[in-house]
Design a protein around this motif. Structure first.
Motif, PDB file in Angstrom:
ATOM      1  N   ILE A 186       1.534  -2.242  -1.675  1.00 13.75           N
ATOM      2  CA  ILE A 186       1.112  -0.903  -1.271  1.00 13.75           C
ATOM      3  C   ILE A 186       1.092   0.042  -2.470  1.00 13.75           C
ATOM      4  O   ILE A 186       0.141   0.804  -2.677  1.00 13.75           O
ATOM      5  N   ILE A 187       2.160   0.007  -3.269  1.00 11.06           N
ATOM      6  CA  ILE A 187       2.246   0.905  -4.431  1.00 11.06           C
ATOM      7  C   ILE A 187       1.168   0.571  -5.451  1.00 11.06           C
ATOM      8  O   ILE A 187       0.529   1.472  -6.018  1.00 11.06           O
ATOM      9  N   ALA A 188       0.922  -0.713  -5.687  1.00  9.34           N
ATOM     10  CA  ALA A 188      -0.116  -1.114  -6.648  1.00  9.34           C
ATOM     11  C   ALA A 188      -1.490  -0.649  -6.174  1.00  9.34           C
ATOM     12  O   ALA A 188      -2.289  -0.120  -6.964  1.00  9.34           O
ATOM     13  N   ALA A 189      -1.766  -0.818  -4.876  1.00  6.47           N
ATOM     14  CA  ALA A 189      -3.050  -0.373  -4.325  1.00  6.47           C
ATOM     15  C   ALA A 189      -3.155   1.140  -4.371  1.00  6.47           C
ATOM     16  O   ALA A 189      -4.210   1.704  -4.679  1.00  6.47           O
ATOM     17  N   HIS A 190      -2.045   1.810  -4.085  1.00 10.08           N
ATOM     18  CA  HIS A 190      -2.020   3.270  -4.063  1.00 10.08           C
ATOM     19  C   HIS A 190      -2.336   3.842  -5.440  1.00 10.08           C
ATOM     20  O   HIS A 190      -3.061   4.833  -5.572  1.00 10.08           O
ATOM     21  N   GLU A 191      -1.821   3.218  -6.482  1.00 10.42           N
ATOM     22  CA  GLU A 191      -2.040   3.712  -7.852  1.00 10.42           C
ATOM     23  C   GLU A 191      -3.498   3.567  -8.297  1.00 10.42           C
ATOM     24  O   GLU A 191      -3.942   4.268  -9.209  1.00 10.42           O
ATOM     25  N   ASN A 192      -4.237   2.681  -7.643  1.00  7.05           N
ATOM     26  CA  ASN A 192      -5.634   2.453  -8.025  1.00  7.05           C
ATOM     27  C   ASN A 192      -6.632   3.230  -7.177  1.00  7.05           C
ATOM     28  O   ASN A 192      -7.849   3.091  -7.387  1.00  7.05           O
ATOM     29  N   LEU A 193      -6.133   4.022  -6.229  1.00  8.03           N
ATOM     30  CA  LEU A 193      -7.043   4.773  -5.365  1.00  8.03           C
ATOM     31  C   LEU A 193      -7.715   5.901  -6.140  1.00  8.03           C
ATOM     32  O   LEU A 193      -7.089   6.590  -6.943  1.00  8.03           O
ATOM     33  N   LYS A 194      -9.003   6.088  -5.892  1.00  8.27           N
ATOM     34  CA  LYS A 194      -9.766   7.177  -6.516  1.00  8.27           C
ATOM     35  C   LYS A 194     -10.654   7.822  -5.464  1.00  8.27           C
ATOM     36  O   LYS A 194     -11.620   7.205  -5.014  1.00  8.27           O
ATOM     37  N   PRO A 195     -10.372   9.069  -5.038  1.00  9.10           N
ATOM     38  CA  PRO A 195      -9.244   9.897  -5.461  1.00  9.10           C
ATOM     39  C   PRO A 195      -7.937   9.421  -4.830  1.00  9.10           C
ATOM     40  O   PRO A 195      -7.953   8.747  -3.803  1.00  9.10           O
ATOM     41  N   ALA A 196      -6.838   9.767  -5.466  1.00  7.95           N
ATOM     42  CA  ALA A 196      -5.532   9.317  -5.012  1.00  7.95           C
ATOM     43  C   ALA A 196      -5.108  10.042  -3.747  1.00  7.95           C
ATOM     44  O   ALA A 196      -5.494  11.181  -3.496  1.00  7.95           O
ATOM     45  N   LEU A 197      -4.298   9.352  -2.947  1.00  5.20           N
ATOM     46  CA  LEU A 197      -3.614  10.005  -1.830  1.00  5.20           C
ATOM     47  C   LEU A 197      -2.330  10.631  -2.362  1.00  5.20           C
ATOM     48  O   LEU A 197      -2.031  10.580  -3.545  1.00  5.20           O
ATOM     49  N   SER A 198      -1.549  11.221  -1.479  1.00  5.01           N
ATOM     50  CA  SER A 198      -0.300  11.858  -1.879  1.00  5.01           C
ATOM     51  C   SER A 198       0.677  10.835  -2.462  1.00  5.01           C
ATOM     52  O   SER A 198       0.651   9.650  -2.119  1.00  5.01           O
ATOM     53  N   LYS A 199       1.567  11.299  -3.329  1.00  5.18           N
ATOM     54  CA  LYS A 199       2.648  10.445  -3.814  1.00  5.18           C
ATOM     55  C   LYS A 199       3.586  10.049  -2.688  1.00  5.18           C
ATOM     56  O   LYS A 199       4.297   9.044  -2.787  1.00  5.18           O
ATOM     57  N   ASP A 200       3.624  10.846  -1.637  1.00  3.84           N
ATOM     58  CA  ASP A 200       4.398  10.526  -0.439  1.00  3.84           C
ATOM     59  C   ASP A 200       3.761   9.302   0.214  1.00  3.84           C
ATOM     60  O   ASP A 200       2.603   9.326   0.628  1.00  3.84           O
ATOM     61  N   LEU A 201       4.522   8.206   0.320  1.00  6.86           N
ATOM     62  CA  LEU A 201       3.971   6.944   0.811  1.00  6.86           C
ATOM     63  C   LEU A 201       3.667   6.966   2.307  1.00  6.86           C
ATOM     64  O   LEU A 201       3.094   6.010   2.836  1.00  6.86           O
ATOM     65  N   GLY A 202       4.020   8.056   2.982  1.00  7.92           N
ATOM     66  CA  GLY A 202       3.636   8.189   4.380  1.00  7.92           C
ATOM     67  C   GLY A 202       2.128   8.267   4.549  1.00  7.92           C
ATOM     68  O   GLY A 202       1.589   7.871   5.585  1.00  7.92           O
ATOM     69  N   ALA A 203       1.431   8.756   3.523  1.00  7.66           N
ATOM     70  CA  ALA A 203      -0.020   8.914   3.613  1.00  7.66           C
ATOM     71  C   ALA A 203      -0.714   7.557   3.693  1.00  7.66           C
ATOM     72  O   ALA A 203      -1.521   7.306   4.593  1.00  7.66           O
ATOM     73  N   ILE A 204      -0.413   6.667   2.765  1.00  4.45           N
ATOM     74  CA  ILE A 204      -1.065   5.361   2.782  1.00  4.45           C
ATOM     75  C   ILE A 204      -0.525   4.489   3.912  1.00  4.45           C
ATOM     76  O   ILE A 204      -1.255   3.663   4.483  1.00  4.45           O
ATOM     77  N   SER A 205       0.726   4.680   4.299  1.00  7.99           N
ATOM     78  CA  SER A 205       1.272   3.931   5.435  1.00  7.99           C
ATOM     79  C   SER A 205       0.576   4.337   6.727  1.00  7.99           C
ATOM     80  O   SER A 205       0.396   3.516   7.631  1.00  7.99           O
ATOM     81  N   GLY A 206       0.187   5.610   6.817  1.00 11.24           N
ATOM     82  CA  GLY A 206      -0.575   6.067   7.975  1.00 11.24           C
ATOM     83  C   GLY A 206      -1.920   5.363   8.071  1.00 11.24           C
ATOM     84  O   GLY A 206      -2.411   5.068   9.170  1.00 11.24           O
ATOM     85  N   LEU A 207      -2.540   5.092   6.918  1.00  9.85           N
ATOM     86  CA  LEU A 207      -3.790   4.332   6.901  1.00  9.85           C
ATOM     87  C   LEU A 207      -3.576   2.935   7.474  1.00  9.85           C
ATOM     88  O   LEU A 207      -4.353   2.460   8.308  1.00  9.85           O
ATOM     89  N   LEU A 208      -2.509   2.267   7.032  1.00  7.70           N
ATOM     90  CA  LEU A 208      -2.216   0.928   7.539  1.00  7.70           C
ATOM     91  C   LEU A 208      -1.937   0.967   9.042  1.00  7.70           C
ATOM     92  O   LEU A 208      -2.332   0.057   9.783  1.00  7.70           O
ATOM     93  N   PHE A 209      -1.274   2.023   9.492  1.00 11.43           N
ATOM     94  CA  PHE A 209      -1.013   2.181  10.926  1.00 11.43           C
ATOM     95  C   PHE A 209      -2.324   2.289  11.699  1.00 11.43           C
ATOM     96  O   PHE A 209      -2.522   1.620  12.716  1.00 11.43           O
ATOM     97  N   ASP A 210      -3.234   3.145  11.219  1.00 12.61           N
ATOM     98  CA  ASP A 210      -4.513   3.330  11.915  1.00 12.61           C
ATOM     99  C   ASP A 210      -5.325   2.043  11.954  1.00 12.61           C
ATOM    100  O   ASP A 210      -5.997   1.751  12.940  1.00 12.61           O
ATOM    101  N   VAL A 211      -5.267   1.261  10.887  1.00 11.74           N
ATOM    102  CA  VAL A 211      -5.943  -0.037  10.897  1.00 11.74           C
ATOM    103  C   VAL A 211      -5.242  -0.978  11.872  1.00 11.74           C
ATOM    104  O   VAL A 211      -5.882  -1.695  12.653  1.00 11.74           O
ATOM    105  N   GLY A 212      -3.915  -0.956  11.857  1.00 10.00           N
ATOM    106  CA  GLY A 212      -3.130  -1.864  12.688  1.00 10.00           C
ATOM    107  C   GLY A 212      -3.310  -1.667  14.177  1.00 10.00           C
ATOM    108  O   GLY A 212      -3.218  -2.614  14.958  1.00 10.00           O
ATOM    109  N   VAL A 213      -3.570  -0.439  14.608  1.00 13.38           N
ATOM    110  CA  VAL A 213      -3.778  -0.180  16.039  1.00 13.38           C
ATOM    111  C   VAL A 213      -5.256  -0.195  16.409  1.00 13.38           C
ATOM    112  O   VAL A 213      -5.617   0.038  17.554  1.00 13.38           O
TER     113      VAL A 213
END
Length: 417
Positions: A186-213
């Motif tokens: 998750i952190i490796a993918a997060h660092e390569n995002l353009k534009p980046a999401l928040s440093k708060d990992l809740g942002a990218i985890s929310g993406l995984l949640f939305d995909v998961g449901v």
């Protein structure tokens, strides 16, 4: 999924008004308030394990309070408390009857509270995992997220399903090793995002949640999204839409009460300060920003407490001496206990007299307030007198309070304690 595909997925996630990013992560008053309440709650867990008062069940324990604060974060953490329920037939999670395991859990939380690096947190996770405590798995990561949101992502079944779908993996649910491997990816993918999401990992985890449901499909064909049927995905979308509408309704009611308290305070001769993350909100064409103070008067308290105080829903300040006179927490759906803690933090920090502060709650939550007010820590507190006001009473008597009141003590006529 390659980097370009992940960036495209993030773009859809950010632009969807009903995504976790826009309904939970961005500008969410309840989310911001939860961090300090949960940290305080974790400290209480550690103290209760040390002094032997933790108990032998989840119900009534300080752990229950912490998990209640977490599960109040709506759909993202729905069910987060379930792994901690005491299951007597299975004897799990084995932190209630086994004193050695209980102390290990307390030591883990205490070390994580003071940790200041990911390496230290990972070391503590591996130490806890090495204790082989039955039933105590990576669900604990949800607590870690609220202690260190830039270092540890949250974790649940939906996020795991989303992770496996996005990264074409097969990570397992109950494994700390799988969680730590997920975290690295998750952190490796997060660092390569353009534009980046928040440093708060809740942002990218929310993406995984939305995909998961099934909220966000991994492709143009609904039938192939996460190998679910179209009808199942449609149900997920419908459910999320209903949840968003309910969240909007609750937020509007919270804002309406803030405006009522602002109007009453101004008519009683006070300047009014509202929570920093609410100041730019408007209702019926009126903006709180033009009715309230841009900042609190100077207070001789620590920056940590200042951050907490700045999230209190409404504060009345005397116009002549610029002194805090009264404060209100509006508890529509969030933890009543955490709101009370914020008011106590403010009163104990001011320290020059006993203050009268108020909880403002929907009529249906009156029993919850009464139960919390019975706690010894609130009954025997010398720095603050806590009362509560029901939404219906405030709305009914707003004009009378404005017309006949001389100062905040007019509220005693409708407040209860």
């Amino acid at each position: 999924m390659n980097a370009d595909s992940i960036n495209e997925l993030v773009t859809r996630y950010r632009s969807d008004n009903e995504s976790v990013y826009n309904t939970w992560f961005i500008d969410n008053n309840a989310r911001m308030k939860a961090f300090r309440a949960i940290r305080r709650g974790v400290m209480t867990i550690v103290e209760s394990i040390k002094d032997g008062s933790f108990g032998n069940d989840f119900k009534g324990s300080p752990l229950e309070f912490v998990m209640s604060c977490i599960t109040e974060q709506k759909q993202v953490f729905e069910g987060a408390a379930h792994p901690f329920y005491w299951k007597p037939k299975l004897r799990i999670p084995d932190i209630y009857e086994n004193e050695e395991n209980k102390r290990a859990f307390g030591s883990f939380l205490e070390a994580c509270l003071s940790a200041n690096s990911a390496d230290r947190l990972i070391k503590e996770i591996l130490t806890l995992d090495g204790c082989r405590i039955k039933g105590l798995g990576p669900a604990v990561a949800n607590i870690l997220y609220f202690l260190h949101p830039t270092l540890m992502p949250p974790f649940n079944t939906a996020m795991l399903n989303g992770f496996n779908a996005v990264f074409e993996d097969k990570k397992k649910l109950g494994s700390w090793q799988s969680y730590l491997e997920m975290r690295e990816t998750i952190i490796a993918a997060h660092e390569n995002l353009k534009p980046a999401l928040s440093k708060d990992l809740g942002a990218i985890s929310g993406l995984l949640f939305d995909v998961g449901v099934g909220k966000i499909a991994l492709g143009q064909n609904w039938e192939n999204a996460l190998q679910t049927e179209k009808t199942k995905l449609e149900k997920a979308l419908k459910k999320r839409h209903q949840e968003v509408q309910e969240e909007i309704r609750e937020e509007n009611e919270h804002l309406r009460v803030q405006f009522l308290l602002t109007e009453i305070g101004r008519d009683l001769g006070y300047d009014v300060f509202v929570a920093t993350n609410d100041r730019t909100k408007s209702l019926n064409g009126r903006s709180l920003q033009f009715l309230t103070l841009p900042e609190l008067p100077p207070l001789e308290i620590s920056p940590d407490v200042i951050r907490t105080v700045s999230l209190i829903d409404v504060i009345w300040v005397t116009r002549d001496s610029k002194r805090i006179e009264c404060a209100f927490e509006i508890e529509k759906s969030t933890s009543i206990y955490s709101g009370m803690l914020r008011l106590m933090d403010l009163a104990s920090s001011l320290g020059d007299k006993q203050y009268d502060f108020f909880l403002v709650v929907p009529d249906k939550r009156e029993k919850e307030v009464l139960a919390q007010l019975k706690r010894p820590s609130f009954q025997n507190n010398s720095c603050v007198g806590l009362r509560y006001i029901l939404f219906s009473d405030l709305e009914e008597h707003c004009r009378g309070l404005c017309k006949f009141g001389e100062d905040f003590r007019i509220l005693f006529k409708l407040a209860k304690c």
